[in-house]
Design a protein around this motif. Structure first.
Motif, PDB file in Angstrom:
ATOM      1  N   ALA A  19     -12.138 -35.079  23.334  1.00 30.56           N
ATOM      2  CA  ALA A  19     -11.350 -35.453  22.744  1.00 30.56           C
ATOM      3  C   ALA A  19     -10.095 -33.810  23.848  1.00 30.56           C
ATOM      4  O   ALA A  19      -8.612 -34.420  23.411  1.00 30.56           O
ATOM      5  CB  ALA A  19     -11.305 -34.250  21.851  1.00 30.56           C
ATOM      6  N   ALA A  20     -10.178 -32.899  24.680  1.00 34.93           N
ATOM      7  CA  ALA A  20      -9.176 -32.789  25.463  1.00 34.93           C
ATOM      8  C   ALA A  20      -9.215 -33.595  26.110  1.00 34.93           C
ATOM      9  O   ALA A  20      -7.618 -33.592  26.014  1.00 34.93           O
ATOM     10  CB  ALA A  20     -10.307 -31.960  26.143  1.00 34.93           C
ATOM     11  N   GLU A  21      -9.045 -35.214  26.552  1.00 30.63           N
ATOM     12  CA  GLU A  21      -8.324 -36.056  27.700  1.00 30.63           C
ATOM     13  C   GLU A  21      -7.364 -36.035  26.657  1.00 30.63           C
ATOM     14  O   GLU A  21      -6.588 -36.621  26.952  1.00 30.63           O
ATOM     15  CB  GLU A  21      -9.382 -36.396  27.802  1.00 30.63           C
ATOM     16  N   GLU A  22      -7.705 -37.206  25.044  1.00 31.52           N
ATOM     17  CA  GLU A  22      -7.480 -37.685  24.304  1.00 31.52           C
ATOM     18  C   GLU A  22      -5.890 -35.945  24.174  1.00 31.52           C
ATOM     19  O   GLU A  22      -4.807 -36.525  23.897  1.00 31.52           O
ATOM     20  CB  GLU A  22      -7.714 -37.739  22.977  1.00 31.52           C
ATOM     21  N   ALA A  23      -6.321 -34.992  23.076  1.00 29.22           N
ATOM     22  CA  ALA A  23      -5.405 -33.937  22.985  1.00 29.22           C
ATOM     23  C   ALA A  23      -4.006 -33.613  24.112  1.00 29.22           C
ATOM     24  O   ALA A  23      -3.246 -33.685  23.977  1.00 29.22           O
ATOM     25  CB  ALA A  23      -5.838 -32.172  23.011  1.00 29.22           C
ATOM     26  N   ARG A  24      -4.290 -33.805  25.346  1.00 25.21           N
ATOM     27  CA  ARG A  24      -3.724 -34.077  26.737  1.00 25.21           C
ATOM     28  C   ARG A  24      -2.050 -34.960  26.450  1.00 25.21           C
ATOM     29  O   ARG A  24      -1.445 -35.124  27.130  1.00 25.21           O
ATOM     30  CB  ARG A  24      -3.861 -34.100  27.896  1.00 25.21           C
ATOM     31  N   ARG A  25      -2.666 -36.426  26.343  1.00 28.79           N
ATOM     32  CA  ARG A  25      -2.124 -37.055  26.101  1.00 28.79           C
ATOM     33  C   ARG A  25      -1.808 -38.219  24.567  1.00 28.79           C
ATOM     34  O   ARG A  25      -1.405 -39.337  24.324  1.00 28.79           O
ATOM     35  CB  ARG A  25      -2.462 -39.052  26.016  1.00 28.79           C
ATOM     36  N   PHE A  26      -1.981 -36.850  23.391  1.00 25.59           N
ATOM     37  CA  PHE A  26      -1.625 -37.228  22.223  1.00 25.59           C
ATOM     38  C   PHE A  26       0.404 -36.785  22.524  1.00 25.59           C
ATOM     39  O   PHE A  26       0.366 -35.869  21.721  1.00 25.59           O
ATOM     40  CB  PHE A  26      -2.461 -36.436  21.589  1.00 25.59           C
ATOM     41  N   SER A  27       0.923 -38.509  22.277  1.00 24.58           N
ATOM     42  CA  SER A  27       2.329 -37.951  23.317  1.00 24.58           C
ATOM     43  C   SER A  27       3.672 -39.184  22.086  1.00 24.58           C
ATOM     44  O   SER A  27       4.499 -38.042  21.838  1.00 24.58           O
ATOM     45  CB  SER A  27       2.540 -38.321  24.542  1.00 24.58           C
ATOM     46  N   LEU A  49      -9.190 -30.504  16.055  1.00 25.42           N
ATOM     47  CA  LEU A  49      -8.567 -29.139  17.010  1.00 25.42           C
ATOM     48  C   LEU A  49      -8.013 -30.190  17.965  1.00 25.42           C
ATOM     49  O   LEU A  49      -6.674 -29.462  18.931  1.00 25.42           O
ATOM     50  CB  LEU A  49      -9.996 -28.613  18.342  1.00 25.42           C
ATOM     51  N   ALA A  50      -7.881 -31.312  18.032  1.00 20.74           N
ATOM     52  CA  ALA A  50      -7.531 -32.523  19.212  1.00 20.74           C
ATOM     53  C   ALA A  50      -6.037 -32.224  19.291  1.00 20.74           C
ATOM     54  O   ALA A  50      -4.682 -32.376  19.568  1.00 20.74           O
ATOM     55  CB  ALA A  50      -8.270 -33.138  19.649  1.00 20.74           C
ATOM     56  N   VAL A  51      -5.856 -32.769  17.521  1.00 19.33           N
ATOM     57  CA  VAL A  51      -4.483 -32.193  16.150  1.00 19.33           C
ATOM     58  C   VAL A  51      -3.365 -31.388  16.478  1.00 19.33           C
ATOM     59  O   VAL A  51      -2.583 -31.622  15.720  1.00 19.33           O
ATOM     60  CB  VAL A  51      -4.369 -33.595  15.858  1.00 19.33           C
ATOM     61  N   GLY A  52      -4.750 -30.367  16.360  1.00 16.43           N
ATOM     62  CA  GLY A  52      -4.066 -28.933  15.486  1.00 16.43           C
ATOM     63  C   GLY A  52      -3.930 -28.949  14.469  1.00 16.43           C
ATOM     64  O   GLY A  52      -3.112 -28.328  13.475  1.00 16.43           O
ATOM     65  N   ALA A  53      -5.059 -29.340  13.196  1.00 14.61           N
ATOM     66  CA  ALA A  53      -5.832 -29.151  12.154  1.00 14.61           C
ATOM     67  C   ALA A  53      -6.669 -28.384  12.142  1.00 14.61           C
ATOM     68  O   ALA A  53      -7.462 -28.409  12.455  1.00 14.61           O
ATOM     69  CB  ALA A  53      -5.521 -30.651  12.116  1.00 14.61           C
ATOM     70  N   PRO A  54      -6.231 -27.400  11.309  1.00 13.38           N
ATOM     71  CA  PRO A  54      -7.558 -26.694  10.569  1.00 13.38           C
ATOM     72  C   PRO A  54      -8.262 -26.852  10.103  1.00 13.38           C
ATOM     73  O   PRO A  54      -8.341 -28.421   9.338  1.00 13.38           O
ATOM     74  CB  PRO A  54      -6.889 -25.756   9.727  1.00 13.38           C
ATOM     75  N   ILE A  55      -9.849 -26.899   9.972  1.00 10.11           N
ATOM     76  CA  ILE A  55     -10.690 -27.497   9.489  1.00 10.11           C
ATOM     77  C   ILE A  55     -11.977 -26.461   8.375  1.00 10.11           C
ATOM     78  O   ILE A  55     -12.047 -25.188   9.230  1.00 10.11           O
ATOM     79  CB  ILE A  55     -11.717 -28.512  10.672  1.00 10.11           C
ATOM     80  N   VAL A  56     -12.123 -27.200   7.574  1.00  7.34           N
ATOM     81  CA  VAL A  56     -13.608 -26.545   7.100  1.00  7.34           C
ATOM     82  C   VAL A  56     -14.992 -27.370   6.929  1.00  7.34           C
ATOM     83  O   VAL A  56     -14.420 -27.833   6.252  1.00  7.34           O
ATOM     84  CB  VAL A  56     -13.329 -26.020   5.361  1.00  7.34           C
ATOM     85  N   LEU A  57     -15.885 -27.184   7.879  1.00  5.83           N
ATOM     86  CA  LEU A  57     -17.090 -28.145   7.430  1.00  5.83           C
ATOM     87  C   LEU A  57     -17.840 -27.604   6.617  1.00  5.83           C
ATOM     88  O   LEU A  57     -18.334 -26.350   6.820  1.00  5.83           O
ATOM     89  CB  LEU A  57     -17.131 -27.652   9.375  1.00  5.83           C
ATOM     90  N   LYS A  58     -18.810 -28.078   6.146  1.00 11.14           N
ATOM     91  CA  LYS A  58     -19.291 -28.437   5.041  1.00 11.14           C
ATOM     92  C   LYS A  58     -21.063 -28.857   5.940  1.00 11.14           C
ATOM     93  O   LYS A  58     -21.042 -30.136   5.929  1.00 11.14           O
ATOM     94  CB  LYS A  58     -19.491 -28.562   4.166  1.00 11.14           C
ATOM     95  N   PRO A  59     -21.918 -28.666   6.935  1.00 10.86           N
ATOM     96  CA  PRO A  59     -22.788 -28.570   7.245  1.00 10.86           C
ATOM     97  C   PRO A  59     -23.793 -29.507   5.844  1.00 10.86           C
ATOM     98  O   PRO A  59     -23.529 -28.863   4.731  1.00 10.86           O
ATOM     99  CB  PRO A  59     -23.258 -28.066   8.317  1.00 10.86           C
TER     100      PRO A  59
END
Length: 474
Positions: free
Chosen positions: A108-116, A164-174
């Motif tokens: 995800a870190a790598e994809e965030a860097r090339r999300f262009s 997180l990679a696209v900058g979207a907040p997330i509400v997680l229900k496990p």
């Protein structure tokens, strides 16, 4: 009491949630359910954080993801022990899940860097001379991620990391059966310098999740779980962007040209049972070409019988319990139904507590539940087919379409399988259980819609927006 996380801050509720070990029901830990007020606080914070989160630089998003990956790796054994305790999967598979989660956040870190985005020429038509278009993707808004019990870390990672990679907040229900691993991940994330409201991890009872699904401030719903619940979600919010990973009854075909029957038997035995069958792509249906049936059947039975069942905390255990007694009851009932309809038990079929012995059935009619539905247990059904064509037809004769495995070395059969099979993925020379976390993963028919895999999920969480620049000399 173990806290959960509301807008990145630890919190506790008034209603306790006790987590028990699936193998012996011993207490693993205690957390609490989020109150209605805490859920509202988390959703409101996510909605307020949408703008600041989308404005985070690629460096900030990628740096946070890299740090999460590194911190999970440093605490890998702690995560693995916790997964085994609350989920019941053997330690060897819990450790494998942790390693995958480390990789998922790194990807995800790598994809965030090339999300262009994409640059398009528009002067291909005279009327658009001097114009170009820049197509970029922006978050649809906050994401509601609903995770299942069977991979309490890595399937949570597949919700959180692309958000997180696209900058979207997330509400997680496990999943209520396995919340503690997600809460440990929440602890790691709470230690980072992230915008307020970027994430919440909320234990919420399943019967109270409808309000979260319906909340208009959460325009994206990413759900992994059962088909009936997924169908309810899709019907309840047709105006939202809903991605569904709903499971299947994955099949493998031993084609006529395949000669390494020992290898196929070992792979099928392992990946029918490796999570006690509690994987959406665990091998459930096996079709073997008639030319190989006599030789392959005893090899498969022997490979299954060699697997060791027992306490998942034991390093030597291959197959642990299913998640609870209700699941064990259902699996027992489905095996009994298959036998009533004419099926034969080649091995297994017994139960001790929540542990179902690895089971091989044959001569089972296709309308029996162990063939037609997702058993989510350590049970596989072996069927002889007259030719490869019949095998492909049998694989596709299913309400599900997640992945299929074809044991062949013939490229023509590989491409024919890829073209014909109505599934999300075809694995050649191996079981359908193979998954690399960066590849698109998901299904069709009753197996859902949308795709996981970091880049694919990032597309699902975002929408394209076009910028046209005018008056340029191209």
């Amino acid at each position: 009491m173990i806290p959960f996380y509301v807008a990145g801050r630890p919190a506790t509720g008034s209603e306790p949630l006790t987590v028990r070990h699936p193998y012996d029901t011993s207490v693993v830990g205690e957390t609490s359910y989020a109150t209605a007020e805490q859920v509202e606080e988390a959703v409101a914070a996510a909605f307020a954080a949408a703008g600041p989160a989308a404005a985070l630089s690629a460096a900030d998003r990628a740096g946070a993801l890299d740090e999460i990956s590194a911190r999970i790796k440093r605490r890998a054994e702690e995560f693995a022990q916790l997964i085994t305790a609350e989920n019941g999967k053997p330690l060897k598979w819990a450790r494998a899940e942790v390693a995958r989660a480390v990789s998922t956040f790194r990807w995800a870190a790598e994809e965030a860097r090339r999300f262009s985005g994409e640059l398009q020429r528009l002067d291909t038509d005279p009327a658009a001379a001097g114009r170009i278009a820049l197509v970029r993707r922006f978050p649809r808004g906050p994401v509601l991620g609903i995770a299942p019990f069977n991979f309490p870390l890595n399937l949570v990672a597949h919700k959180v990391a692309p958000a997180l990679a696209v900058g979207a907040p997330i509400v997680l229900k496990p999943a209520p059966a396995t919340p503690l691993t997600a809460l440990l991940l929440g602890e790691i994330m709470s230690q980072l310098d992230l915008p307020a409201g970027l994430f919440s991890v909320l234990p919420v009872p399943n019967d109270r999740a409808a309000a979260l699904v319906a909340d208009p401030r959460l325009p994206v719903v990413s759900f992994t779980g059962s088909g009936p619940v997924g169908a309810q979600i899709r019907a309840a919010v047709p105006h939202k962007h809903v991605t569904l990973e709903l499971g299947g009854n994955a099949a493998a075909l031993i084609a006529q040209d395949w000669t390494d029957l020992d290898h196929a038997a070992q792979r099928i035995a392992t990946f029918s049972n490796y999570q006690a069958g509690q994987s959406c792509i665990a091998v459930q249906r096996v079709f073997v070409h008639r030319d190989h049936a006599e030789a392959f059947t005893p090899k498969l039975v022997a490979a299954v019988e060699a697997l060791r069942s027992g306490d998942p905390r034991d390093e030597a255990t291959d197959v642990g319990p299913v998640v609870d007694s209700r699941a064990a009851d259902r699996i027992e009932e489905w095996i009994a139904e298959a036998v009533t309809k004419g099926g034969r038990v080649l091995t297994g079929g017994t139960r001790s507590g929540t542990t179902i012995s690895p089971t091989v059935l044959t001569d089972v009619p296709p309308d029996a539940k162990v063939c037609a539905e997702e058993i989510f247990g350590p049970v596989l059904v072996l069927t002889v087919v007259d030719d490869d064509e019949a095998g492909l037809t049998a694989i596709d004769d299913s309400a599900y379409g997640l992945q299929a495995g074809i044991f062949t070395r013939h490229l023509d059969l590989a491409f024919e399988s890829h073209r014909r099979l109505h599934v999300g993925g075809v694995i050649i020379g191996d079981v359908p259980t193979f998954r690399a976390d960066q590849m698109p993963y998901g299904g069709v028919k009753g197996s859902g819609s949308g795709r996981e895999g970091i880049a694919s999920a990032m597309d699902d969480y975002t929408e394209p927006r076009v910028l046209v620049l005018t008056g340029l000399a191209l």
